[in-house]
Design a protein around this motif. Structure first.
Motif, PDB file in Angstrom:
ATOM      1  N   LYS A  23       0.824  -1.213   0.000  1.00 43.02           N
ATOM      2  CA  LYS A  23       0.000   0.000   0.000  1.00 43.02           C
ATOM      3  C   LYS A  23       0.857   1.261   0.000  1.00 43.02           C
ATOM      4  CE  LYS A  23      -0.857   0.507   5.019  1.00 43.02           C
ATOM      5  NZ  LYS A  23       0.113  -0.475   5.536  1.00 43.02           N
ATOM      6  N   LYS A  24       0.367   2.268  -0.752  1.00 45.61           N
ATOM      7  CA  LYS A  24       1.024   3.563  -0.866  1.00 45.61           C
ATOM      8  C   LYS A  24      -0.019   4.667  -0.730  1.00 45.61           C
ATOM      9  CE  LYS A  24       5.024   1.665  -1.840  1.00 45.61           C
ATOM     10  NZ  LYS A  24       6.156   1.733  -0.876  1.00 45.61           N
ATOM     11  N   SER A  25       0.298   5.682   0.047  1.00 49.62           N
ATOM     12  CA  SER A  25      -0.598   6.820   0.222  1.00 49.62           C
ATOM     13  C   SER A  25      -0.210   7.924  -0.757  1.00 49.62           C
ATOM     14  CB  SER A  25      -0.511   7.345   1.658  1.00 49.62           C
ATOM     15  OG  SER A  25      -1.426   8.400   1.872  1.00 49.62           O
ATOM     16  N   VAL A  26      -1.069   8.160  -1.735  1.00 50.08           N
ATOM     17  CA  VAL A  26      -0.783   9.153  -2.782  1.00 50.08           C
ATOM     18  C   VAL A  26      -1.354  10.491  -2.319  1.00 50.08           C
ATOM     19  CG1 VAL A  26      -1.058   9.741  -5.211  1.00 50.08           C
ATOM     20  CG2 VAL A  26      -0.895   7.335  -4.519  1.00 50.08           C
ATOM     21  N   ASN A  27      -0.525  11.286  -1.694  1.00 49.31           N
ATOM     22  CA  ASN A  27      -0.982  12.514  -1.042  1.00 49.31           C
ATOM     23  C   ASN A  27      -0.924  13.728  -1.968  1.00 49.31           C
ATOM     24  OD1 ASN A  27      -1.341  11.427   1.720  1.00 49.31           O
ATOM     25  ND2 ASN A  27       0.865  11.064   1.587  1.00 49.31           N
ATOM     26  N   TRP A  28      -2.019  14.481  -1.973  1.00 48.74           N
ATOM     27  CA  TRP A  28      -2.053  15.814  -2.586  1.00 48.74           C
ATOM     28  C   TRP A  28      -2.708  16.731  -1.580  1.00 48.74           C
ATOM     29  CZ3 TRP A  28      -6.910  17.918  -4.399  1.00 48.74           C
ATOM     30  CH2 TRP A  28      -7.991  17.036  -4.277  1.00 48.74           C
ATOM     31  N   ASP A  29      -2.662  18.045  -1.797  1.00 48.32           N
ATOM     32  CA  ASP A  29      -2.996  18.947  -0.692  1.00 48.32           C
ATOM     33  C   ASP A  29      -4.481  19.037  -0.358  1.00 48.32           C
ATOM     34  OD1 ASP A  29      -4.093  20.689  -2.597  1.00 48.32           O
ATOM     35  OD2 ASP A  29      -2.507  22.193  -2.427  1.00 48.32           O
ATOM     36  N   GLY A  30      -5.379  18.544  -1.231  1.00 47.36           N
ATOM     37  CA  GLY A  30      -6.804  18.558  -0.919  1.00 47.36           C
ATOM     38  C   GLY A  30      -7.385  19.948  -0.790  1.00 47.36           C
ATOM     39  N   TYR A  31      -6.701  20.939  -1.335  1.00 42.16           N
ATOM     40  CA  TYR A  31      -7.139  22.332  -1.227  1.00 42.16           C
ATOM     41  C   TYR A  31      -7.158  23.038  -2.572  1.00 42.16           C
ATOM     42  CZ  TYR A  31      -7.025  27.304   0.029  1.00 42.16           C
ATOM     43  OH  TYR A  31      -7.296  28.642   0.119  1.00 42.16           O
ATOM     44  N   ASN A  32      -6.088  22.906  -3.325  1.00 42.29           N
ATOM     45  CA  ASN A  32      -5.989  23.582  -4.613  1.00 42.29           C
ATOM     46  C   ASN A  32      -6.744  22.823  -5.700  1.00 42.29           C
ATOM     47  OD1 ASN A  32      -4.322  26.078  -4.324  1.00 42.29           O
ATOM     48  ND2 ASN A  32      -2.897  24.624  -3.378  1.00 42.29           N
ATOM     49  N   SER A  33      -6.805  23.403  -6.884  1.00 43.38           N
ATOM     50  CA  SER A  33      -7.623  22.851  -7.958  1.00 43.38           C
ATOM     51  C   SER A  33      -7.127  21.481  -8.412  1.00 43.38           C
ATOM     52  CB  SER A  33      -7.633  23.803  -9.159  1.00 43.38           C
ATOM     53  OG  SER A  33      -6.345  23.842  -9.761  1.00 43.38           O
ATOM     54  N   ILE A  34      -8.037  20.743  -9.008  1.00 41.33           N
ATOM     55  CA  ILE A  34      -7.702  19.426  -9.542  1.00 41.33           C
ATOM     56  C   ILE A  34      -6.563  19.534 -10.558  1.00 41.33           C
ATOM     57  CG2 ILE A  34      -8.560  17.507 -10.944  1.00 41.33           C
ATOM     58  CD1 ILE A  34      -9.656  17.463  -8.111  1.00 41.33           C
ATOM     59  N   SER A  35      -6.654  20.489 -11.473  1.00 39.70           N
ATOM     60  CA  SER A  35      -5.637  20.607 -12.517  1.00 39.70           C
ATOM     61  C   SER A  35      -4.265  20.931 -11.935  1.00 39.70           C
ATOM     62  CB  SER A  35      -6.039  21.670 -13.545  1.00 39.70           C
ATOM     63  OG  SER A  35      -6.162  22.945 -12.934  1.00 39.70           O
ATOM     64  N   SER A  36      -4.205  21.783 -10.918  1.00 34.33           N
ATOM     65  CA  SER A  36      -2.913  22.205 -10.372  1.00 34.33           C
ATOM     66  C   SER A  36      -2.249  21.113  -9.543  1.00 34.33           C
ATOM     67  CB  SER A  36      -3.077  23.469  -9.527  1.00 34.33           C
ATOM     68  OG  SER A  36      -3.796  23.195  -8.333  1.00 34.33           O
ATOM     69  N   GLN A  37      -3.040  20.209  -8.983  1.00 36.66           N
ATOM     70  CA  GLN A  37      -2.506  19.141  -8.133  1.00 36.66           C
ATOM     71  C   GLN A  37      -2.394  17.796  -8.853  1.00 36.66           C
ATOM     72  OE1 GLN A  37      -1.640  19.133  -4.453  1.00 36.66           O
ATOM     73  NE2 GLN A  37      -1.172  21.129  -5.325  1.00 36.66           N
ATOM     74  N   SER A  38      -2.904  17.726 -10.064  1.00 33.90           N
ATOM     75  CA  SER A  38      -3.012  16.434 -10.744  1.00 33.90           C
ATOM     76  C   SER A  38      -1.663  15.767 -11.013  1.00 33.90           C
ATOM     77  CB  SER A  38      -3.781  16.584 -12.058  1.00 33.90           C
ATOM     78  OG  SER A  38      -3.093  17.432 -12.969  1.00 33.90           O
ATOM     79  N   SER A  96     -13.715  10.454  -1.939  1.00 31.92           N
ATOM     80  CA  SER A  96     -14.294  11.767  -2.194  1.00 31.92           C
ATOM     81  C   SER A  96     -13.686  12.430  -3.436  1.00 31.92           C
ATOM     82  CB  SER A  96     -14.134  12.633  -0.942  1.00 31.92           C
ATOM     83  OG  SER A  96     -14.927  13.791  -1.012  1.00 31.92           O
ATOM     84  N   ALA A  97     -13.036  13.583  -3.268  1.00 35.45           N
ATOM     85  CA  ALA A  97     -12.462  14.294  -4.412  1.00 35.45           C
ATOM     86  C   ALA A  97     -11.294  13.546  -5.040  1.00 35.45           C
ATOM     87  CB  ALA A  97     -12.017  15.688  -3.996  1.00 35.45           C
ATOM     88  N   GLY A  98     -10.775  12.522  -4.357  1.00 33.69           N
ATOM     89  CA  GLY A  98      -9.750  11.690  -4.959  1.00 33.69           C
ATOM     90  C   GLY A  98     -10.270  10.960  -6.190  1.00 33.69           C
ATOM     91  N   ASN A  99     -11.573  10.660  -6.182  1.00 29.22           N
ATOM     92  CA  ASN A  99     -12.228  10.055  -7.331  1.00 29.22           C
ATOM     93  C   ASN A  99     -12.223  11.020  -8.519  1.00 29.22           C
ATOM     94  OD1 ASN A  99     -15.725   9.137  -7.975  1.00 29.22           O
ATOM     95  ND2 ASN A  99     -13.900   8.588  -9.092  1.00 29.22           N
ATOM     96  N   LEU A 100     -12.552  12.276  -8.263  1.00 24.97           N
ATOM     97  CA  LEU A 100     -12.515  13.312  -9.293  1.00 24.97           C
ATOM     98  C   LEU A 100     -11.094  13.483  -9.825  1.00 24.97           C
ATOM     99  CD1 LEU A 100     -14.381  15.553 -10.615  1.00 24.97           C
ATOM    100  CD2 LEU A 100     -13.504  17.094  -8.852  1.00 24.97           C
ATOM    101  N   MET A 101     -10.123  13.447  -8.937  1.00 22.41           N
ATOM    102  CA  MET A 101      -8.721  13.612  -9.311  1.00 22.41           C
ATOM    103  C   MET A 101      -8.253  12.470 -10.219  1.00 22.41           C
ATOM    104  SD  MET A 101      -5.879  15.299  -9.125  1.00 22.41           S
ATOM    105  CE  MET A 101      -5.697  16.366  -7.691  1.00 22.41           C
ATOM    106  N   LEU A 102      -8.555  11.241  -9.856  1.00 23.19           N
ATOM    107  CA  LEU A 102      -8.115  10.116 -10.674  1.00 23.19           C
ATOM    108  C   LEU A 102      -8.816  10.113 -12.027  1.00 23.19           C
ATOM    109  CD1 LEU A 102      -6.444   7.557 -10.995  1.00 23.19           C
ATOM    110  CD2 LEU A 102      -8.366   6.282 -10.010  1.00 23.19           C
ATOM    111  N   GLY A 103     -10.123  10.356 -12.030  1.00 17.81           N
ATOM    112  CA  GLY A 103     -10.858  10.395 -13.287  1.00 17.81           C
ATOM    113  C   GLY A 103     -10.314  11.440 -14.236  1.00 17.81           C
ATOM    114  N   TYR A 104      -9.950  12.594 -13.701  1.00 14.15           N
ATOM    115  CA  TYR A 104      -9.360  13.677 -14.496  1.00 14.15           C
ATOM    116  C   TYR A 104      -8.062  13.215 -15.146  1.00 14.15           C
ATOM    117  CZ  TYR A 104      -7.127  18.235 -15.397  1.00 14.15           C
ATOM    118  OH  TYR A 104      -6.482  19.301 -15.969  1.00 14.15           O
ATOM    119  N   ASN A 105      -7.213  12.550 -14.385  1.00 12.56           N
ATOM    120  CA  ASN A 105      -5.931  12.098 -14.913  1.00 12.56           C
ATOM    121  C   ASN A 105      -6.085  11.009 -15.961  1.00 12.56           C
ATOM    122  OD1 ASN A 105      -3.358  13.325 -13.733  1.00 12.56           O
ATOM    123  ND2 ASN A 105      -4.603  13.087 -11.904  1.00 12.56           N
ATOM    124  N   LEU A 106      -6.978  10.074 -15.737  1.00 12.26           N
ATOM    125  CA  LEU A 106      -7.174   9.004 -16.712  1.00 12.26           C
ATOM    126  C   LEU A 106      -7.733   9.553 -18.025  1.00 12.26           C
ATOM    127  CD1 LEU A 106      -8.563   6.041 -14.577  1.00 12.26           C
ATOM    128  CD2 LEU A 106      -6.293   6.266 -15.611  1.00 12.26           C
TER     129      LEU A 106
END
Length: 294
Positions: free
Chosen positions: A60-75, A98-108
């Motif tokens: 297991k790996k924790s893929v951390n992003w700041d959870g504050y800035n926009s999806i595009s800027s943190q992707s 939660s928003a991690g789902n939005l983040m992954l979908g955006y990247n794919l």
């Protein structure tokens, strides 16, 4: 001499194959949602989820992003992790919240068809890995994705300002914005299994149908459309049922391609929050990752 040469070549090929096979590994990536908390670039920082000693899938790996800035800027933080652990001979199972789902979908959708250098799965302090052999592949090696309270369809809490509108991410989480952010049907043929919680009371007047206090069933169930709709459990008289699997919901609304509802909280037992202990709907997904991400 020719026979000896063939034997030597065969032995060399077998050794090379065995060496490459020994290096192949499966990883389980966990992608956080709003508020963040884990150290960005540190794949062993589990502050967002709970104790790091808790079982949560193979490697297991924790893929951390700041959870504050926009999806595009943190992707790019997510792409770094996908490049590190999901290229070459390595494969990934992915869990989001939660928003991690939005983040992954955006990247794919936006980068899943791009050329990615195969990496060595040895990250530096910034969470980036070195090239393994200098070759590339198209997209990433992902077996499937399980989404705990997925917010790919946004949340009405953003629409009505219940969350701070000064946060760039909150703007992305408006229902119409989230649904227009990328092509949700384009998962690169990777299945998204949805886990929808329903222990929500605090914002029941804002969130339509069933919800987990932060995101409603229309989003956590991967339901398509330009805006949210009211969906609930079979026992609810005032809303149409969110169907299990890929089937259309009662009333005719449909899910995005490669989205399937695996868990619907008919007993209204799970809320949105980890509470530092792998709690809420995350606990259901964690159990699934332990059982299936091997």
């Amino acid at each position: 001499m020719n026979q000896l040469a063939r034997i030597l070549r065969g032995t060399l090929a077998l050794c090379l194959f065995s060496s490459l096979s020994a290096q192949a590994a499966n990883y389980t990536l966990w992608i956080n949602g709003r508020t963040g908390g884990g150290a960005v670039g540190n794949y062993n920082s589990w502050t967002y989820w709970g104790p790091g000693t808790t079982a949560a899938g193979i490697n297991k790996k924790s893929v951390n992003w700041d959870g504050y800035n926009s999806i595009s800027s943190q992707s790019s933080k997510i792409r770094d992790a996908l490049d590190c652990f999901c290229t070459g001979a390595n494969w990934c199972y992915i869990a989001t919240h939660s928003a991690g789902n939005l983040m992954l979908g955006y990247n794919l959708a936006n980068y899943g068809g791009s050329a990615r250098y195969k990496k060595n799965a040895t990250p530096n302090s910034a969470g980036q890995c070195g090239n393994s052999d200098g070759t590339t592949q198209t997209g990433w090696n992902i077996k499937w994705v399980r989404n705990a309270s997925g917010a790919s369809g946004g949340s009405e809490l953003s629409d009505y300002g219940s969350w701070s509108t000064s946060e760039p991410l909150v703007k992305d989480l408006k229902t119409t914005t989230a649904r227009a952010l990328y092509d949700h049907n384009n998962t690169r043929n990777i299945w998204f299994y949805m886990y929808a919680g329903a222990s929500g009371t605090l914002y029941s007047s804002i969130l339509p149908g069933q919800d987990d206090e932060a995101v409603a069933y229309h989003s956590t169930g991967g339901v398509a459309g330009s805006s949210g709709t009211s969906l609930g459990n079979p026992a609810d008289w005032l809303s149409n049922d969110l169907s299990l699997g890929t089937a259309a919901n009662e009333g005719g609304s449909v899910k995005w391609s490669y989205h399937s509802v695996t868990f619907r909280d008919d007993n209204e037992a799970y809320n949105h929050y980890a509470n530092g202990a792998w709690g809420g709907i995350i606990s259901v997904v964690r159990n699934a990752m332990v059982n299936y991400a091997k």
